[in-house]
Design a protein around this motif. Structure first.
Motif, PDB file in Angstrom:
ATOM      1  N   ILE A 164       0.938  -1.234  -0.041  1.00 37.21           N
ATOM      2  CA  ILE A 164      -0.064   0.022  -0.001  1.00 37.21           C
ATOM      3  C   ILE A 164       0.910   1.311   0.045  1.00 37.21           C
ATOM      4  CG2 ILE A 164      -1.667   1.160   1.232  1.00 37.21           C
ATOM      5  CD1 ILE A 164      -2.893  -1.064   2.287  1.00 37.21           C
ATOM      6  N   ASN A 165       0.760   2.010  -0.861  1.00 33.93           N
ATOM      7  CA  ASN A 165       1.734   3.139  -1.033  1.00 33.93           C
ATOM      8  C   ASN A 165       1.010   4.532  -0.560  1.00 33.93           C
ATOM      9  OD1 ASN A 165       3.606   1.899  -2.899  1.00 33.93           O
ATOM     10  ND2 ASN A 165       2.173   1.919  -4.603  1.00 33.93           N
ATOM     11  N   GLY A 166       1.712   5.105   0.007  1.00 38.94           N
ATOM     12  CA  GLY A 166       1.193   6.302   0.882  1.00 38.94           C
ATOM     13  C   GLY A 166       0.315   5.935   2.017  1.00 38.94           C
ATOM     14  N   TYR A 167       1.060   5.393   3.007  1.00 38.53           N
ATOM     15  CA  TYR A 167       0.373   4.757   3.989  1.00 38.53           C
ATOM     16  C   TYR A 167      -0.050   5.879   5.022  1.00 38.53           C
ATOM     17  CZ  TYR A 167      -0.288   2.766   8.797  1.00 38.53           C
ATOM     18  OH  TYR A 167      -0.776   2.442   9.767  1.00 38.53           O
ATOM     19  N   GLY A 168      -1.373   5.990   5.431  1.00 35.68           N
ATOM     20  CA  GLY A 168      -1.887   6.880   6.402  1.00 35.68           C
ATOM     21  C   GLY A 168      -2.408   6.396   7.350  1.00 35.68           C
ATOM     22  N   GLU A 169      -2.719   6.998   8.534  1.00 40.55           N
ATOM     23  CA  GLU A 169      -3.515   6.351   9.764  1.00 40.55           C
ATOM     24  C   GLU A 169      -4.631   5.598   9.592  1.00 40.55           C
ATOM     25  OE1 GLU A 169      -3.720   9.222  12.962  1.00 40.55           O
ATOM     26  OE2 GLU A 169      -1.614   9.915  12.739  1.00 40.55           O
ATOM     27  N   ALA A 170      -5.345   5.857   8.383  1.00 44.97           N
ATOM     28  CA  ALA A 170      -6.560   5.161   8.343  1.00 44.97           C
ATOM     29  C   ALA A 170      -6.194   3.666   8.032  1.00 44.97           C
ATOM     30  CB  ALA A 170      -7.350   5.928   7.255  1.00 44.97           C
ATOM     31  N   GLU A 171      -4.970   3.476   7.492  1.00 46.18           N
ATOM     32  CA  GLU A 171      -4.756   2.044   6.935  1.00 46.18           C
ATOM     33  C   GLU A 171      -4.242   1.118   8.156  1.00 46.18           C
ATOM     34  OE1 GLU A 171      -5.452   3.690   3.434  1.00 46.18           O
ATOM     35  OE2 GLU A 171      -3.807   4.621   4.680  1.00 46.18           O
ATOM     36  N   SER A 172      -4.147   1.742   9.380  1.00 47.20           N
ATOM     37  CA  SER A 172      -3.859   0.917  10.418  1.00 47.20           C
ATOM     38  C   SER A 172      -5.010  -0.203  10.726  1.00 47.20           C
ATOM     39  CB  SER A 172      -3.562   1.737  11.735  1.00 47.20           C
ATOM     40  OG  SER A 172      -4.689   2.376  12.228  1.00 47.20           O
ATOM     41  N   GLY A 173      -4.666  -1.067  11.373  1.00 49.70           N
ATOM     42  CA  GLY A 173      -5.878  -2.301  11.714  1.00 49.70           C
ATOM     43  C   GLY A 173      -4.892  -3.639  11.762  1.00 49.70           C
ATOM     44  N   VAL A 174      -5.922  -4.550  11.539  1.00 47.31           N
ATOM     45  CA  VAL A 174      -5.625  -5.978  11.548  1.00 47.31           C
ATOM     46  C   VAL A 174      -5.597  -6.423   9.980  1.00 47.31           C
ATOM     47  CG1 VAL A 174      -5.993  -8.363  12.485  1.00 47.31           C
ATOM     48  CG2 VAL A 174      -6.602  -6.496  13.827  1.00 47.31           C
ATOM     49  N   TYR A 175      -4.389  -6.673   9.552  1.00 37.62           N
ATOM     50  CA  TYR A 175      -4.494  -7.361   8.052  1.00 37.62           C
ATOM     51  C   TYR A 175      -4.558  -8.786   8.074  1.00 37.62           C
ATOM     52  CZ  TYR A 175      -3.312  -2.580   6.236  1.00 37.62           C
ATOM     53  OH  TYR A 175      -3.521  -1.375   5.737  1.00 37.62           O
ATOM     54  N   GLY A 176      -5.193  -9.304   7.130  1.00 35.15           N
ATOM     55  CA  GLY A 176      -5.381 -10.900   6.908  1.00 35.15           C
ATOM     56  C   GLY A 176      -5.240 -11.504   5.716  1.00 35.15           C
ATOM     57  N   VAL A 177      -4.550 -12.340   5.550  1.00 36.53           N
ATOM     58  CA  VAL A 177      -4.591 -13.247   4.350  1.00 36.53           C
ATOM     59  C   VAL A 177      -5.003 -14.494   4.132  1.00 36.53           C
ATOM     60  CG1 VAL A 177      -2.171 -13.676   4.868  1.00 36.53           C
ATOM     61  CG2 VAL A 177      -2.811 -13.877   2.441  1.00 36.53           C
ATOM     62  N   SER A 178      -6.036 -14.745   3.325  1.00 36.21           N
ATOM     63  CA  SER A 178      -6.753 -15.991   3.168  1.00 36.21           C
ATOM     64  C   SER A 178      -6.095 -16.632   1.787  1.00 36.21           C
ATOM     65  CB  SER A 178      -8.208 -15.893   3.035  1.00 36.21           C
ATOM     66  OG  SER A 178      -8.805 -15.370   4.326  1.00 36.21           O
ATOM     67  N   VAL A 179      -5.669 -17.952   2.124  1.00 34.93           N
ATOM     68  CA  VAL A 179      -5.285 -19.020   0.896  1.00 34.93           C
ATOM     69  C   VAL A 179      -6.248 -20.086   0.655  1.00 34.93           C
ATOM     70  CG1 VAL A 179      -3.303 -20.110  -0.246  1.00 34.93           C
ATOM     71  CG2 VAL A 179      -3.084 -18.068   1.338  1.00 34.93           C
ATOM     72  N   THR A 180      -6.782 -20.218  -0.486  1.00 35.52           N
ATOM     73  CA  THR A 180      -7.484 -21.187  -0.600  1.00 35.52           C
ATOM     74  C   THR A 180      -6.975 -22.199  -1.767  1.00 35.52           C
ATOM     75  OG1 THR A 180      -9.501 -19.875  -0.261  1.00 35.52           O
ATOM     76  CG2 THR A 180      -9.906 -21.963  -1.451  1.00 35.52           C
ATOM     77  N   ASP A 181      -7.146 -23.607  -1.693  1.00 35.97           N
ATOM     78  CA  ASP A 181      -6.442 -24.404  -2.551  1.00 35.97           C
ATOM     79  C   ASP A 181      -7.530 -24.821  -3.508  1.00 35.97           C
ATOM     80  OD1 ASP A 181      -8.027 -26.281  -1.292  1.00 35.97           O
ATOM     81  OD2 ASP A 181      -6.101 -27.373  -0.291  1.00 35.97           O
ATOM     82  N   HIS A 182      -7.163 -25.791  -4.372  1.00 35.39           N
ATOM     83  CA  HIS A 182      -7.933 -26.337  -5.564  1.00 35.39           C
ATOM     84  C   HIS A 182      -9.113 -27.172  -4.873  1.00 35.39           C
ATOM     85  CE1 HIS A 182      -5.224 -29.488  -5.048  1.00 35.39           C
ATOM     86  NE2 HIS A 182      -5.980 -30.388  -5.494  1.00 35.39           N
TER      87      HIS A 182
END
Length: 272
Positions: free
Chosen positions: A107-125
């Motif tokens: 994420i370019n140009g990070y601001g305070e609104a971008e703070s929080g809990v980031y999650g990544v989900s991976v789904t297989d076939h």
């Protein structure tokens, strides 16, 4: 029966019958948590995907939600198909990719609104899903530095409000405190003064991080040093000698003028 339909069902059945050790879909975010980002810079998160020998990634999704709140709203940031490296970001400043079992979110140009809990989900076939999370916070400058003292223990404590990654430095009379003079503990925030039995002089604590620094000074009673005692021991006798010499000179002058007056009076009497 459609051969493709038959093969898909066969693959699903094989997956269900597959030994548990061969199904090891997992994902973990490589960034240390919590991850702090300086406002205006780029936020980059990387995740490592682990797959079994017969597994394939079909979808990678990045999301964000507030760190606190009763009913946090989850926002989708990017969605990546497993067949290619390019991903579709939901905003112009969002980029994502998947390469060699590594997923990246930027994420370019990070601001305070971008703070929080980031999650990544991976789904297989086969539809199995693995998730991982990381807390992202804004990198804060140093604020409100203060120094307090415990005289009975010759201890000074430096406090700072909410700066990120604060680093503490101590100075006594503008000179950096060495280990011979004091012992630093508590991550650098506490100084135990060991050079003299009591805290004296000016102590300055400087707190710094990537965004700058701030300082505070504690002023105690002046220090009694050997140098000052020696100076006083030398100056006092000199002053006494000067005063004594001046007094002797004044007395001598008075005595001299008194003798001249007597001789002049005697000379006048002889002439008359």
């Amino acid at each position: 029966m459609d051969p493709q339909y038959f093969l898909s069902w066969k693959a699903a059945l094989l997956f269900l019958l597959m030994p548990r050790g061969l199904r090891c879909l997992s994902v973990r975010i490589l960034n240390q948590e919590p991850f702090h980002v300086i406002p205006g810079s780029s936020l980059v998160l990387k995740a490592r995907i682990e797959l079994g020998p017969l597994e394939e990634v079909s979808q990678v999704t990045w999301e964000r939600e507030p760190e606190t709140g009763i009913d946090p709203e989850r926002v989708t940031l990017a969605s990546c198909p497993g067949g290619g490296p390019e991903c579709a970001g939901t905003r112009p400043n969002v980029r994502a990719s998947v390469e060699q079992q590594e997923a990246t979110l930027q994420i370019n140009g990070y601001g305070e609104a971008e703070s929080g809990v980031y999650g990544v989900s991976v789904t297989d076939h086969a539809g199995a899903t693995a998730t991982a999370q990381c807390i992202v916070r804004t990198y804060e400058a140093v604020h409100h530095v203060s120094v307090s003292v415990n005289v009975s223990h010759s201890t000074l404590v430096c406090s700072e409000a909410w700066g990120t990654e604060p680093r503490f430095s101590w100075f006594h009379e503008r000179v950096a405190v060495t280990e011979a003079a004091g012992r630093v503990s508590g991550g650098g925030a506490t100084l135990v003064w060991t050079e003299t039995p009591v805290v004296c002089g000016h102590f300055t604590c400087t707190v710094s991080n990537k965004l700058g620094h701030s300082s505070a000074t504690y002023t105690a009673a002046p220090c009694e040093t050997e140098g000052r005692g020696t100076t006083a021991a030398v100056v006092c006798p000199v002053l006494l000698l000067l005063l004594g010499g001046g007094l002797a000179f004044v007395l001598w002058r008075r005595h001299r003028h008194g003798n001249r007056g007597e001789r002049l009076h005697e000379h006048l009497d002889d002439t008359v």
